[in-house]
Design a protein around this motif. Sequence first.
Motif, PDB file in Angstrom:
ATOM      1  N   LYS A  32       0.902  -1.226  -0.123  1.00  0.00           N
ATOM      2  CA  LYS A  32      -0.060   0.043  -0.027  1.00  0.00           C
ATOM      3  C   LYS A  32       0.763   1.146  -0.038  1.00  0.00           C
ATOM      4  CE  LYS A  32      -4.051  -1.522   2.145  1.00  0.00           C
ATOM      5  NZ  LYS A  32      -4.963  -1.813   3.413  1.00  0.00           N
ATOM      6  N   ALA A  33       2.083   1.032   0.505  1.00  0.00           N
ATOM      7  CA  ALA A  33       3.021   2.227   0.699  1.00  0.00           C
ATOM      8  C   ALA A  33       3.612   2.429  -0.900  1.00  0.00           C
ATOM      9  CB  ALA A  33       3.973   2.045   1.696  1.00  0.00           C
ATOM     10  N   GLY A  34       3.259   1.621  -1.629  1.00  0.00           N
ATOM     11  CA  GLY A  34       3.664   1.785  -2.903  1.00  0.00           C
ATOM     12  C   GLY A  34       5.165   1.172  -3.293  1.00  0.00           C
ATOM     13  N   HIS A  35       5.444   0.277  -2.557  1.00  0.00           N
ATOM     14  CA  HIS A  35       6.537  -0.638  -2.974  1.00  0.00           C
ATOM     15  C   HIS A  35       6.294  -2.165  -3.431  1.00  0.00           C
ATOM     16  CE1 HIS A  35       8.886   2.362  -0.887  1.00  0.00           C
ATOM     17  NE2 HIS A  35       7.966   2.256   0.200  1.00  0.00           N
ATOM     18  N   ALA A  36       7.065  -2.692  -4.148  1.00  0.00           N
ATOM     19  CA  ALA A  36       6.556  -3.838  -4.933  1.00  0.00           C
ATOM     20  C   ALA A  36       7.643  -4.601  -4.749  1.00  0.00           C
ATOM     21  CB  ALA A  36       6.656  -3.668  -6.503  1.00  0.00           C
ATOM     22  N   ASP A  37       8.944  -4.587  -4.489  1.00  0.00           N
ATOM     23  CA  ASP A  37       9.951  -5.250  -4.362  1.00  0.00           C
ATOM     24  C   ASP A  37      10.756  -5.255  -2.813  1.00  0.00           C
ATOM     25  OD1 ASP A  37      12.616  -6.832  -4.465  1.00  0.00           O
ATOM     26  OD2 ASP A  37      12.216  -6.922  -6.588  1.00  0.00           O
ATOM     27  N   LEU A  38      10.903  -6.287  -2.266  1.00  0.00           N
ATOM     28  CA  LEU A  38      11.620  -6.380  -0.858  1.00  0.00           C
ATOM     29  C   LEU A  38      13.105  -5.754  -0.781  1.00  0.00           C
ATOM     30  CD1 LEU A  38      10.282  -9.518   0.630  1.00  0.00           C
ATOM     31  CD2 LEU A  38       9.655  -7.538   1.479  1.00  0.00           C
ATOM     32  N   THR A  39      13.721  -5.693  -1.911  1.00  0.00           N
ATOM     33  CA  THR A  39      14.919  -5.032  -2.132  1.00  0.00           C
ATOM     34  C   THR A  39      14.736  -3.465  -1.966  1.00  0.00           C
ATOM     35  OG1 THR A  39      14.707  -4.887  -4.432  1.00  0.00           O
ATOM     36  CG2 THR A  39      15.944  -6.650  -3.736  1.00  0.00           C
ATOM     37  N   GLU A  40      13.448  -2.734  -2.007  1.00  0.00           N
ATOM     38  CA  GLU A  40      13.412  -1.531  -1.550  1.00  0.00           C
ATOM     39  C   GLU A  40      13.162  -1.265  -0.055  1.00  0.00           C
ATOM     40  OE1 GLU A  40      10.020   0.035  -3.895  1.00  0.00           O
ATOM     41  OE2 GLU A  40      10.120  -1.708  -5.071  1.00  0.00           O
ATOM     42  N   ALA A  41      13.124  -2.232   0.914  1.00  0.00           N
ATOM     43  CA  ALA A  41      13.045  -2.330   2.149  1.00  0.00           C
ATOM     44  C   ALA A  41      14.024  -1.656   2.890  1.00  0.00           C
ATOM     45  CB  ALA A  41      12.790  -3.442   2.983  1.00  0.00           C
ATOM     46  N   SER A  42      14.301  -0.687   3.669  1.00  0.00           N
ATOM     47  CA  SER A  42      15.602  -0.219   4.247  1.00  0.00           C
ATOM     48  C   SER A  42      14.997  -0.066   5.913  1.00  0.00           C
ATOM     49  CB  SER A  42      15.511   1.176   3.763  1.00  0.00           C
ATOM     50  OG  SER A  42      14.509   2.291   4.164  1.00  0.00           O
ATOM     51  N   GLU A  43      16.154   0.142   6.625  1.00  0.00           N
ATOM     52  CA  GLU A  43      15.687   0.263   8.019  1.00  0.00           C
ATOM     53  C   GLU A  43      14.970   1.471   8.252  1.00  0.00           C
ATOM     54  OE1 GLU A  43      18.382   0.983  12.172  1.00  0.00           O
ATOM     55  OE2 GLU A  43      19.343   0.774  10.347  1.00  0.00           O
ATOM     56  N   ALA A  44      15.125   2.698   7.460  1.00  0.00           N
ATOM     57  CA  ALA A  44      14.151   3.967   7.732  1.00  0.00           C
ATOM     58  C   ALA A  44      12.720   3.183   7.505  1.00  0.00           C
ATOM     59  CB  ALA A  44      14.555   5.022   6.869  1.00  0.00           C
ATOM     60  N   LEU A  45      12.435   2.729   6.369  1.00  0.00           N
ATOM     61  CA  LEU A  45      10.988   2.150   6.028  1.00  0.00           C
ATOM     62  C   LEU A  45      10.553   1.186   7.127  1.00  0.00           C
ATOM     63  CD1 LEU A  45       9.164   2.554   3.283  1.00  0.00           C
ATOM     64  CD2 LEU A  45      10.014   0.183   2.908  1.00  0.00           C
TER      65      LEU A  45
END
Length: 198
Positions: free
Chosen positions: A28-41
């Motif tokens: 829902k936050a607009g992310h499709a791939d887990l490689t986009e996950a960051s500590e800040a996110l």
Amino acid sequence: HLGALGRSPRTVTGNRLLLGHFLCWFRKAGHADLTEASEALLEEYLDGESRRASRRDRKPLSPSSLEAKTYALRGFFRFLARENVLLASPAETLGRGRGRPVPRAVPTREEVRLLLEASGRGMNGLRNRAILEMFYSTGLRCAELCALDLCDVDRAAGVVWVRNGKGGKDRVVPVGARALEALRLYLAKARAKRRPRT
């Protein structure tokens, strides 16, 4: 993976639910791939969860619920890094500085007395009293008490055998005389009349 490690079905189901909730938020936050996950996110997700009210009672999530979410995320991303899906886990330091969950309040003797007196009368009262006395005397978890069989209670030795407890381990727990007496009364006066199948 957790099942292969011997974790209980409850642990597997709980992690599945927690991670499913995170993945819904992630999409829902607009992310499709887990490689986009960051500590800040991930911190943003947990901050949002800390302000979110639970569906059941509309109160903010408890510190232990937030800790469970943090733990599930750390394990999930650590697994992805180990499987080379991600180069590194963005969740390794997740939740540090948030503080540990607040210790549970210990009831006073008077509160315990009132609780035991509120167990009711009749057959249900005898059953409720036996349950509450066993909880108070042994410190068993709810699932452990529900899974307890009569053959697991050694009244002569004053112990209870907990089979497949936390971590799938068996252990022996001492049980007090009051709890054993409450159990004896329930078995003699109420359970026999109900003729339970199990």
